[in-house]
Each structure stands twice: as structure tokens, then as C-alpha cells.
Write a protein that holds these residues in place. Structure first.
Motif, PDB file in Angstrom:
ATOM      1  N   HIS A 295       0.800  -1.194   0.026  1.00  0.00           N
ATOM      2  CA  HIS A 295       0.014  -0.070  -0.137  1.00  0.00           C
ATOM      3  C   HIS A 295       0.893   1.312  -0.106  1.00  0.00           C
ATOM      4  O   HIS A 295       0.281   2.488   0.201  1.00  0.00           O
ATOM      5  N   GLY A 296       2.177   0.998  -0.412  1.00  0.00           N
ATOM      6  CA  GLY A 296       3.122   2.134  -0.443  1.00  0.00           C
ATOM      7  C   GLY A 296       3.568   2.992   0.794  1.00  0.00           C
ATOM      8  O   GLY A 296       4.439   4.089   0.712  1.00  0.00           O
ATOM      9  N   TRP A 297       3.192   2.178   1.967  1.00  0.00           N
ATOM     10  CA  TRP A 297       3.855   2.711   3.030  1.00  0.00           C
ATOM     11  C   TRP A 297       5.404   2.389   3.394  1.00  0.00           C
ATOM     12  O   TRP A 297       5.599   1.290   4.208  1.00  0.00           O
ATOM     13  N   ILE A 298       6.275   2.605   2.614  1.00  0.00           N
ATOM     14  CA  ILE A 298       7.524   1.979   2.215  1.00  0.00           C
ATOM     15  C   ILE A 298       8.422   2.467   3.717  1.00  0.00           C
ATOM     16  O   ILE A 298       8.967   1.457   4.173  1.00  0.00           O
ATOM     17  N   HIS A 299       8.248   3.356   4.344  1.00  0.00           N
ATOM     18  CA  HIS A 299       9.048   4.007   5.346  1.00  0.00           C
ATOM     19  C   HIS A 299       8.623   2.939   6.727  1.00  0.00           C
ATOM     20  O   HIS A 299       9.421   2.452   7.567  1.00  0.00           O
ATOM     21  N   VAL A 300       7.366   2.550   6.870  1.00  0.00           N
ATOM     22  CA  VAL A 300       6.806   1.921   8.001  1.00  0.00           C
ATOM     23  C   VAL A 300       7.116   0.486   7.791  1.00  0.00           C
ATOM     24  O   VAL A 300       7.578  -0.245   8.604  1.00  0.00           O
ATOM     25  N   ALA A 301       7.279   0.025   6.504  1.00  0.00           N
ATOM     26  CA  ALA A 301       7.637  -1.393   5.993  1.00  0.00           C
ATOM     27  C   ALA A 301       9.126  -1.602   6.472  1.00  0.00           C
ATOM     28  O   ALA A 301       9.481  -2.463   7.019  1.00  0.00           O
ATOM     29  N   VAL A 302      10.132  -0.665   6.038  1.00  0.00           N
ATOM     30  CA  VAL A 302      11.304  -0.424   6.728  1.00  0.00           C
ATOM     31  C   VAL A 302      11.654  -0.474   8.042  1.00  0.00           C
ATOM     32  O   VAL A 302      12.347  -1.239   8.567  1.00  0.00           O
ATOM     33  N   SER A 303      10.686   0.219   8.589  1.00  0.00           N
ATOM     34  CA  SER A 303      10.759   0.358  10.406  1.00  0.00           C
ATOM     35  C   SER A 303      10.392  -1.024  10.883  1.00  0.00           C
ATOM     36  O   SER A 303      11.205  -1.309  11.578  1.00  0.00           O
ATOM     37  N   LEU A 304       9.536  -1.686  10.406  1.00  0.00           N
ATOM     38  CA  LEU A 304       8.990  -2.964  10.521  1.00  0.00           C
ATOM     39  C   LEU A 304      10.412  -3.870  10.606  1.00  0.00           C
ATOM     40  O   LEU A 304      10.353  -4.737  11.408  1.00  0.00           O
ATOM     41  N   PHE A 305      10.929  -3.704   9.391  1.00  0.00           N
ATOM     42  CA  PHE A 305      12.101  -4.707   9.253  1.00  0.00           C
ATOM     43  C   PHE A 305      13.171  -4.612  10.046  1.00  0.00           C
ATOM     44  O   PHE A 305      13.568  -5.721  10.779  1.00  0.00           O
ATOM     45  N   ASN A 306      13.369  -3.367  10.548  1.00  0.00           N
ATOM     46  CA  ASN A 306      14.466  -2.983  11.366  1.00  0.00           C
ATOM     47  C   ASN A 306      14.136  -3.702  12.941  1.00  0.00           C
ATOM     48  O   ASN A 306      14.808  -4.238  13.711  1.00  0.00           O
ATOM     49  N   ARG A 307      12.713  -3.254  13.176  1.00  0.00           N
ATOM     50  CA  ARG A 307      12.296  -3.765  14.656  1.00  0.00           C
ATOM     51  C   ARG A 307      12.378  -5.105  14.647  1.00  0.00           C
ATOM     52  O   ARG A 307      12.779  -5.788  15.702  1.00  0.00           O
ATOM     53  N   MET A 308      11.927  -5.920  13.563  1.00  0.00           N
ATOM     54  CA  MET A 308      12.173  -7.420  13.484  1.00  0.00           C
ATOM     55  C   MET A 308      13.462  -8.074  13.720  1.00  0.00           C
ATOM     56  O   MET A 308      13.870  -8.892  14.678  1.00  0.00           O
ATOM     57  N   VAL A 309      14.498  -7.440  12.966  1.00  0.00           N
ATOM     58  CA  VAL A 309      15.858  -7.605  13.323  1.00  0.00           C
ATOM     59  C   VAL A 309      16.409  -7.461  15.000  1.00  0.00           C
ATOM     60  O   VAL A 309      16.853  -8.285  15.383  1.00  0.00           O
ATOM     61  N   GLU A 310      15.904  -6.208  15.264  1.00  0.00           N
ATOM     62  CA  GLU A 310      16.171  -6.056  16.536  1.00  0.00           C
ATOM     63  C   GLU A 310      15.748  -6.724  17.667  1.00  0.00           C
ATOM     64  O   GLU A 310      16.229  -7.164  18.959  1.00  0.00           O
ATOM     65  N   SER A 311      14.588  -7.393  17.344  1.00  0.00           N
ATOM     66  CA  SER A 311      13.693  -8.348  18.383  1.00  0.00           C
ATOM     67  C   SER A 311      14.553  -9.493  18.497  1.00  0.00           C
ATOM     68  O   SER A 311      13.961 -10.610  18.967  1.00  0.00           O
TER      69      SER A 311
ATOM     70  N   VAL B 292      12.448   3.333  -4.296  1.00  0.00           N
ATOM     71  CA  VAL B 292      13.428   3.626  -3.592  1.00  0.00           C
ATOM     72  C   VAL B 292      14.636   2.463  -3.850  1.00  0.00           C
ATOM     73  O   VAL B 292      14.552   1.496  -3.347  1.00  0.00           O
ATOM     74  N   VAL B 293      15.474   3.030  -4.680  1.00  0.00           N
ATOM     75  CA  VAL B 293      16.609   2.260  -5.138  1.00  0.00           C
ATOM     76  C   VAL B 293      17.755   2.010  -4.246  1.00  0.00           C
ATOM     77  O   VAL B 293      18.011   0.965  -4.047  1.00  0.00           O
ATOM     78  N   LYS B 294      17.913   3.054  -3.429  1.00  0.00           N
ATOM     79  CA  LYS B 294      19.088   2.782  -2.468  1.00  0.00           C
ATOM     80  C   LYS B 294      18.653   1.932  -1.458  1.00  0.00           C
ATOM     81  O   LYS B 294      19.653   1.113  -1.078  1.00  0.00           O
ATOM     82  N   GLU B 295      17.625   2.124  -0.755  1.00  0.00           N
ATOM     83  CA  GLU B 295      17.275   1.029   0.276  1.00  0.00           C
ATOM     84  C   GLU B 295      16.953  -0.377  -0.342  1.00  0.00           C
ATOM     85  O   GLU B 295      17.476  -1.438   0.277  1.00  0.00           O
ATOM     86  N   GLY B 296      16.468  -0.434  -1.525  1.00  0.00           N
ATOM     87  CA  GLY B 296      16.318  -1.693  -2.057  1.00  0.00           C
ATOM     88  C   GLY B 296      17.558  -2.449  -2.368  1.00  0.00           C
ATOM     89  O   GLY B 296      18.004  -3.696  -2.150  1.00  0.00           O
ATOM     90  N   LYS B 297      18.745  -1.730  -2.689  1.00  0.00           N
ATOM     91  CA  LYS B 297      19.946  -2.385  -2.968  1.00  0.00           C
ATOM     92  C   LYS B 297      20.626  -2.707  -1.715  1.00  0.00           C
ATOM     93  O   LYS B 297      21.369  -3.626  -1.485  1.00  0.00           O
ATOM     94  N   SER B 298      20.570  -1.929  -0.737  1.00  0.00           N
ATOM     95  CA  SER B 298      21.001  -2.248   0.898  1.00  0.00           C
ATOM     96  C   SER B 298      20.469  -3.506   1.324  1.00  0.00           C
ATOM     97  O   SER B 298      21.235  -4.405   1.581  1.00  0.00           O
TER      98      SER B 298
ATOM     99  N   LEU C 295      15.137  -1.577 -10.503  1.00  0.00           N
ATOM    100  CA  LEU C 295      16.063  -0.764 -11.171  1.00  0.00           C
ATOM    101  C   LEU C 295      15.352  -0.249 -12.615  1.00  0.00           C
ATOM    102  O   LEU C 295      15.752   0.944 -13.053  1.00  0.00           O
ATOM    103  N   SER C 296      14.748  -1.345 -13.253  1.00  0.00           N
ATOM    104  CA  SER C 296      14.239  -0.927 -14.472  1.00  0.00           C
ATOM    105  C   SER C 296      13.103   0.109 -14.210  1.00  0.00           C
ATOM    106  O   SER C 296      12.850   1.104 -15.177  1.00  0.00           O
ATOM    107  N   ARG C 297      12.231   0.012 -13.111  1.00  0.00           N
ATOM    108  CA  ARG C 297      11.186   1.106 -13.074  1.00  0.00           C
ATOM    109  C   ARG C 297      11.843   2.401 -12.771  1.00  0.00           C
ATOM    110  O   ARG C 297      11.274   3.522 -13.330  1.00  0.00           O
ATOM    111  N   ALA C 298      13.000   2.479 -12.043  1.00  0.00           N
ATOM    112  CA  ALA C 298      13.837   3.505 -11.823  1.00  0.00           C
ATOM    113  C   ALA C 298      14.452   4.268 -12.916  1.00  0.00           C
ATOM    114  O   ALA C 298      15.135   5.307 -12.973  1.00  0.00           O
ATOM    115  N   GLY C 299      14.517   3.522 -14.150  1.00  0.00           N
ATOM    116  CA  GLY C 299      15.356   3.931 -15.252  1.00  0.00           C
ATOM    117  C   GLY C 299      16.700   3.502 -15.302  1.00  0.00           C
ATOM    118  O   GLY C 299      17.483   3.679 -16.395  1.00  0.00           O
TER     119      GLY C 299
END
Length: 774
Positions: free
Chosen positions: A582-598, A619-625, A649-653
């Protein structure tokens, strides 16, 4: 004659009995019914049935009682067919039949499994006017229960004018032995209300019923009844109580009962060892076995089977071999009827499948249970082809497969997609007349996993008495094959039938609601889940989170997620996927980090979800990371992960970088990866790049219609009609066709699916009024 009766009781050997027989012949008493009948019974008790039959055949006019004694003697020695033949002969020769005959005849019917003839005997009992005889009626209750007809047994029981403790015990056993423990306990409750004297035999079935229910309060109530009424429980009843408490999870009370036994028998020690095994205390079971040997109590085959189970539970190969040697040395269970399957399971748990084959080769030719165990083990370990080879070998050996071997083989067929063999097994089932629900459920599962839902539904319709497992199999099959609307329809039928549902039912229907995005129905199912009393667990909480997330209700999904007492990697992945979709990328990334921290490490699905979220948000940078960090968590990128990165990468050009990733992949790129790059070229109008890698995907042959459709559309937009025609020709040659798109809308709590040009909806005349003119 009364002088001879004590002599019959004193004949403890065959020689003495023969001498007495000779004396009776000399005195001429063999022409009387009573001494001849007693001779028949005495010979049978000493195991010389031929002599008993000889006495009967030399008697001129045997009466009904003598016929009944001979029939009873044959039943004693398990010659059931011969006993029924005698009954038929008696019917033709005797005008009068006494009530004494029928209990033995009914016992013979039970021994042969001929329920139809049991009905004929029941009819003759009524015709002869013995339908109010307590002994005969109790025998009828028993035989109907043994042949799987507890309802018929209950009818006979309800019509009995008088019921003794044996009658009550028989009807309770009928229910318990047919898997209706609750009904058996209800009968016991009536028995107590009518102040029927309880005895140890009747309480054995009640204890078994309580164990099946697994209700500790009922167990203690039964125990209190035994103590209050002063019933001795130093033998079989004590063993049943030990088993009862262990099944109810009260190991301490089970141990306490054992300690109070004055002289524990082999059965008592075996009950205690089995009790430890059932609770997972395998070490304690082994220690109890050593105590048993120190007490100089000899183990039997059941004890050794329990010990083999203890070794299997701890994967103790060395100790298991020692037990095996002990069994051979002491010649316990020489035919391996009990220990063969247990040993196969032990060696399988220890990873020694070759030993399993050896045990089967030695003892399997006379024990189908051993074959069933090994076929089941192979199937559960994913060795489906080995399981099916074993299934064929078993039949070559002359063993006819039963319900267990058929069900396990069908499961193996489902795992490897062998529909043709599955159909052959289905034909065998129909030919043999197997009506076992266990087999029918396996057929539904097999056809569902092979994608033939029509055949699965046909089997489903054939089952008259459907259990919750049958309904679940059908709902799950429709849901997992993309027929979510039908899955919900089956669930609704189940609900309207007022059937008890379990967690599997709700998991399957929630998956169907998730697939459709059917929020209102999902909420309704959630409500029924609460009101049905099904306990929440990790799987249900995760399914609810997934359903609400996929239906767009992220607030409720988050609320369910926050209230979970524990979270698995699947739970975190579902929530990440929901926000990412649903496009909430920042919340998704935050959840991923919380999961690892747990302390929970992400798996392949987690990375798939977070990469997909990055791709949708661009978000290419985060995706590569995230992609570069996969190996840090021990996760090796798969085709799906590379496809996500190429798509990002293709969508980002950044088409050149996407192409570099494809060329650097450790395995050939499939159609989905090239489709992602092609889509990027189309979005950014870089049709010139397609010539660069056109040769790379020219040899791809895939059943992915999306790839060919995209490629043909690109050629059409560029007016390259020759290439367009070639792609469409490839699709036709492979039998592929463009999958039409469709939409799903929800109106008045119902989901409607329609595609372009679809006029099947009832509202087809009303829909145009909502569309804009022009």
C-alpha cells in the motif's frame, strides 16, 4: 446322572475324561442328553473339539440345548464360520430353538464381521419371542457396537425392559469404541443417576472415554466415584486410571496411583512407561524400565514396544539396538506383530532407513502394519517416489493395501503430482469398496494438489457423513487453487449445517478472503472465530493480519499484530508485505528493522516482501541495501529476489544496471526477470535497448503468458509485425493464451467478479446507469 456331575469336574486331564466317557458308554448313559452335553463341553474345554463333535454326531436326537453347547464350543475356539454352519443346520433340523443358542450365534456373527446376517439373526430372535431376554439383548448391543453401528445398539438398549451392569457397560463400550466418547459419558451419567451398581469392567470403558475427551475434571470425578464406592482398582482399572491421568496431563497423579499399587504387574509397569512416553519424558520411561527389571518383573511385547518408542523419542540408536537384541534373545513377539512397526519407526527417527528396509524384508511379508509405517515415513520425509515403490512392492508380495497404506500412497502421489497413479489407486479403492472417510479425504487432498478440483468435489459429494476434516480439505483445496469464491461458498454451507469448526477451517477461509480482498466477509469470519470459541494461536493471528492487510485495512491489521503474544518471522513478513503493497515504504522498513532488533532473522519471504515494497515505492538505495545484506543473514538470493531487483532498477530507469545484474546472476534468468527488464524499457521508451539483449531471451520457452504478452505488445507498439507474429505463433504452439483480466467488487457484503464484455451478472441492466455518458 447327578452322581456323575462331580466326576466331570474332577476330570482334569484328557485321559481321565476318556475313561469317564468309556464308563458312560458301558452304562448306556450316552443316550441321555445331559451326560452327552457335558461330555461335549468337557472335550471342548480340553481343546479336543473333534472329540466333542464326535460325541454330538453319535447322539440320535440332540436337543436345542445340545446344539447350543456345541455352537458355543466352536465360538470358544474362534471357529466362527463353522459355528454359523451348525446354526444353519440346526434351523433345518430343529423345530424349537432355545434362547441359550443366540448369544453364541451373535458372537460368531461378530467374529466373521457379517453384519447382514446379524440382522437376520436379530429378526429370528424377535420371531421366537426372545427380544425381551436381557442376555440376548446385551449380546445385540455388543455386536452392533463392534460392527460400527452404535445407533442400532442404542435402539436395542432403549427397548430393554431391564438393564443390568453388563448392558450398561456394553452400550458405553459401543460408543467409546466408535469414537463417540462424549455420548458414552452421557450414558454413564444416566447410569449413575439410576443408581446402577458400578463394577471395574464398566469403569474401564468410562476411563477410556474420559481419556479420549482429555478432560481432567472428568477424570478426577470418575476417580472419586471409584474411591467413594469402594471399588478395588489394583489391576486393569488402575492401569486405565494411570493412562487416563497421563492423557489429561496430570502425570503426578498417575505416578501416585502406581506407587500405591501393592504388587505392580507387567501391565502396570507398561502403563507407567507409556505414560512417560506420552508426556515426552523418555528418560524417565527408560529409568522406569530399569526399575521394572530390578523388581524381577518380566516385560512383554507391549512393554518392549513402549521402550522402542522411548528410544525413538530420544533418537537413541545404540539403546534401541540393545532393546532389539533383548527382544530377539528373549523371543518376545517372535512374529513381530507389535515390534516390527515400532522398530521401523525407531530406525527411521535415527535416520537409518536401510535398517528399516532390513526389518521389513525379514518380517514384513506377514505384517501389513510394518509396510504402512514405512510408506507413511517415506511420504512424510518427502521421499514420495520411494513410498510409492514400496506401495507397489507390498502388493507384489501378495498383501492387500488397507486404508492406511492407501491414504499414505495418495499423499505421496499428491506431493509429486502423479495424477495418473492417483487415479489408478482411486480405481482400486472403488473396486475394493473402501468407504473409509480417511481414504476419501486423502483422495480430495490428492486431486486438489494436482489441480483437479472437479474430481475433488465429486469425491466430496460422495461422502454422506462429512467430518470437519472433510470440509476443511475441500475449503483448503479450493482456496489454494485460486477458487476463493467457491471456498467461501463451501464454508458457508458448513456454517449453515451447524458443524463444529476448528482452527484449520478458519485458516483456509481467511486465506480465501485474503485472495479476494473480501474485507466484509473477512470481518464476518473474524466474528465467527471469536464466537465459536476456537483458541487463538500464532497461525490464526498471522492469517488475520494477512487478511486485513491485503484487504487494505492496515489499522486493524496493525492492531491484531500488536496484540499477538508472540510473533514468528511469518507474522513480521505479512505485516511488512501489507505496508509495502500500500506504499507505506517507511513503515515497512521500520518494521523490518524492529524485527531484526527483536532477534528474529529475516528469511527469503521477508526479503522478497521488503524488496517488493522498495520496488513499488521506487526507493533504489534502500532496495540495493536490503539485497546486498541478504547473505549477512544466511539467505541466498533466488530468482524471485533477482526479479525484484531488476524490476526496481528498471522502474527507476537504471536499465544498464538492471542488465548487469542479470548477466552477473549465478543461474540463467527466467521469463519473469526478462519481463521486468522489458517492462522498464517500455516505461522509459528505451526500445533501442531491447536489441541489445534480444538474443539473450530468444531461446526462452516458458508457460508464463505475461512475458509473451508483454513482448508481443512491445513489438506491436513499434509496428514490428513480423516479430509480433512470431511471438504469437510461439504462444499458439505452446498452447498458451492471454489470460483475461478481471475485477472484483463488493456489493452488499457479496463479492462479484467480472471481466471485459462479461454479461453474466444479474445487474447487467443496471450497471450502465452508473457509468458516465460519452
Amino acid at each position: 446322572m447327578s452322581l456323575y456331575m462331580p466326576l466331570f469336574r474332577s476330570c482334569t486331564t484328557l485321559r481321565l475324561l476318556t475313561q469317564l466317557h468309556a464308563h458312560i458308554l458301558v452304562t448306556g448313559l450316552h443316550y441321555d442328553n445331559l451326560p452327552s452335553t457335558k461330555l461335549i463341553e468337557s472335550y471342548a474345554q480340553m481343546g479336543t473339539l473333534n472329540s466333542a463333535r464326535l460325541v454330538f454326531d453319535t447322539f440320535r436326537n440332540p436337543d436345542s440345548f445340545m446344539w447350543g453347547v456345541l455352537i458355543k464350543c466352536y465360538v470358544w475356539d474362534n471357529f466362527f464360520h463353522e459355528a454359523l454352519s451348525l446354526y444353519h443346520e440346526m434351523i433345518h433340523k430343529q423345530a424349537y430353538i432355545s434362547s441359550f443358542v443366540f448369544p453364541s450365534v451373535l458372537r460368531a456373527c461378530s467374529g466373521t464381521g457379517d453384519l447382514g446376517f446379524s440382522g437376520e439373526v436379530h429378526g429370528r430372535i424377535i420371531k421366537c419371542g426372545f427380544d425381551d431376554d436381557t442376555v440376548i439383548q446385551t449380546s445385540l448391543v455388543s455386536i452392533y457396537g463392534e460392527r460400527g453401528c452404535p445407533n442400532d445398539a442404542r435402539k436395542v438398549f432403549d427397548e430393554m425392559p431391564e438393564r443390568d451392569v453388563v448392558s450398561w457397560s456394553s452400550i458405553i463400550s459401543s460408543y467409546v469404541n466408535n469414537g463417540q466418547a462424549r455420548e458414552g459419558l452421557e450414558i454413564f451419567h444416566l447410569m449413575v443417576l439410576e443408581s446402577v451398581r458400578l463394577d471395574p469392567v464398566s469403569l474401564l470403558s468410562v476411563a477410556e472415554a474420559c481419556a479420549e475427551v482429555g478432560h481432567l475434571r472428568l477424570a478426577r470425578s470418575l476417580h472419586a466415584q471409584i474411591v467413594r464406592r469402594g471399588i478395588e482398582y489394583d489391576g486393569s482399572l488402575a492401569n486405565s486410571l494411570i493412562a487416563l491421568y497421563s492423557k489429561c496431563g496430570d502425570l503426578c497423579t498417575a505416578e501416585r496411583i502406581f506407587v500405591y499399587l501393592s504388587n505392580p504387574s507387567t501391565s502396570s509397569w507398561t502403563a507407567l512407561i507409556s505414560c512417560y512416553n506420552r508426556s515426552g519424558f523418555f528418560q524417565e520411561a527408560v529409568e522406569a524400565f530399569h526399575d521394572m527389571l530390578n523388581a524381577e518383573v518380566e516385560p512383554n511385547s507391549v512393554t518392549m514396544m513402549a521402550m522402542v518408542g522411548s528410544c525413538a523419542g530420544m533418537c537413541w540408536l545404540r539403546e534401541g539396538k540393545s532393546i532389539h537384541c533383548h527382544v530377539i534373545r528373549k523371543e518376545i513377539d517372535p512374529d513381530y506383530d507389535l515390534l516390527g512397526p515400532a522398530l521401523i519407526e525407531l530406525y527411521a527417527e535415527c535416520g537409518k532407513l536401510k535398517y528399516c528396509d532390513k526389518v521389513l524384508d525379514i518380517y514384513g511379508h506377514r505384517n501389513i502394519v510394518s509396510w504402512n509405517v514405512l510408506i507413511s515415513i517415506y511420504a512424510h520425509k518427502g521421499l514420495s517416489m520411494e513410498a510409492l515403490v514400496l506401495f507397489v512392492r507390498m502388493q507384489i508380495q501378495g498383501l492387500i493395501p488397507d486404508s492406511f497404506s492407501l491414504a499414505s500412497s495418495l499423499s505421496a502421489c499428491a506431493d509429486v503430482g502423479l495424477l495418473e497413479l492417483g487415479c489408478q489407486i482411486h480405481g482400486h479403492i472403488m473396486k475394493r469398496g473402501h468407504s473409509d472417510e480417511f481414504v476419501k479425504n486423502s483422495l480430495i487432498d490428492m486431486y486438489s494438489k494436482c489441480g483437479y478440483m472437479g474430481l475433488a468435489h465429486m469425491v466430496f459429494d460422495e461422502i454422506k457423513q462429512k467430518s470437519v476434516i472433510t470440509w476443511n480439505s475441500m475449503i483448503c483445496g479450493f482456496s489454494q487453487n485460486g477458487y476463493s469464491v467457491k471456498a467461501i461458498s463451501i464454508f458457508d454451507q458448513m456454517f449453515l449445517s451447524c458443524l463444529e469448526m476448528n482452527e484449520v477451517t478458519f485458516l483456509s477461509v481467511l486465506q480465501a478472503c485474503s485472495n479476494l480482498g473480501y474485507l466484509e466477509k473477512g470481518k464476518w469470519v473474524h466474528h465467527k472465530l471469536i464466537t465459536s470459541g476456537v483458541r487463538y494461536n500464532l497461525y490464526i493471528d498471522t492469517a488475520l493480519t494477512d487478511m486485513y492487510a491485503k484487504c487494505g485495512d492496515l489499522q486493524t491489521a496493525q492492531r491484531v499484530f500488536d496484540h499477538m503474544p508472540e510473533r514468528s518471522v511469518v507474522s513480521w513478513s505479512v505485516m511488512i508485505a501489507g505496508y509495502g503493497a500500500h506504499g507505506w515504504i517507511h513503515v515497512a522498513v521500520s518494521l523490518f528493522n524492529r524485527m531484526v532488533e527483536s532477534g528474529i532473522s529475516p528469511n527469503q519471504v521477508t526479503f522478497m516482501n521488503i524488496l517488493s515494497a522498495c520496488s513499488h515505492a521506487g526507493v533504489v538505495k534502500e532496495g540495493k541495501s536490503f539485497f546486498n545484506s541478504m547473505r549477512d543473514f544466511g539467505v541466498e538470493p533466488t530468482t524471485e529476489h533477482y526479479a525484484c531487483m531488476v524490476d526496481l532498477l528498471s522502474r527507476a530507469g537504471d536499465l544498464n544496471e538492471a542488465y548487469k545484474i542479470i548477466k552477473a546472476m549465478p543461474f540463467p534468468a527466467d521469463a519473469s526477470i526478462w519481463a521486468a527488464l522489458l517492462n522498464g524499457c517500455r516505461i522509459h521508451q528505451r526500445m533501442d535497448m531491447i536489441k541489445t539483449f534480444e538474443r539473450d531471451f530468444s531461446d526462452i520457452r516458458s508457460d508464463d503468458t505475461g512475458f509473451y504478452t508483454l513482448l508481443s505488445n512491445i513489438y506491436a507498439e513499434e509496428r514490428k509485425w513480423n516479430e509480433f507474429g512470431k511471438v504469437r505463433s510461439i504462444m499458439r504452439g505452446m498452447g498458451l493464451r492471454k489470460v483475461p483480466g478481471y475485477s472484483i467488487i463488493e456489493v452488499e457484503k457479496r463479492a462479484y467478479r467480472f471481466g471485459a464484455g462479461d454479461t453474466s451478472l444479474l445487474q447487467k441492466m443496471e450497471i450502465p446507469s452508473f457509468l458516465p455518458c460519452g
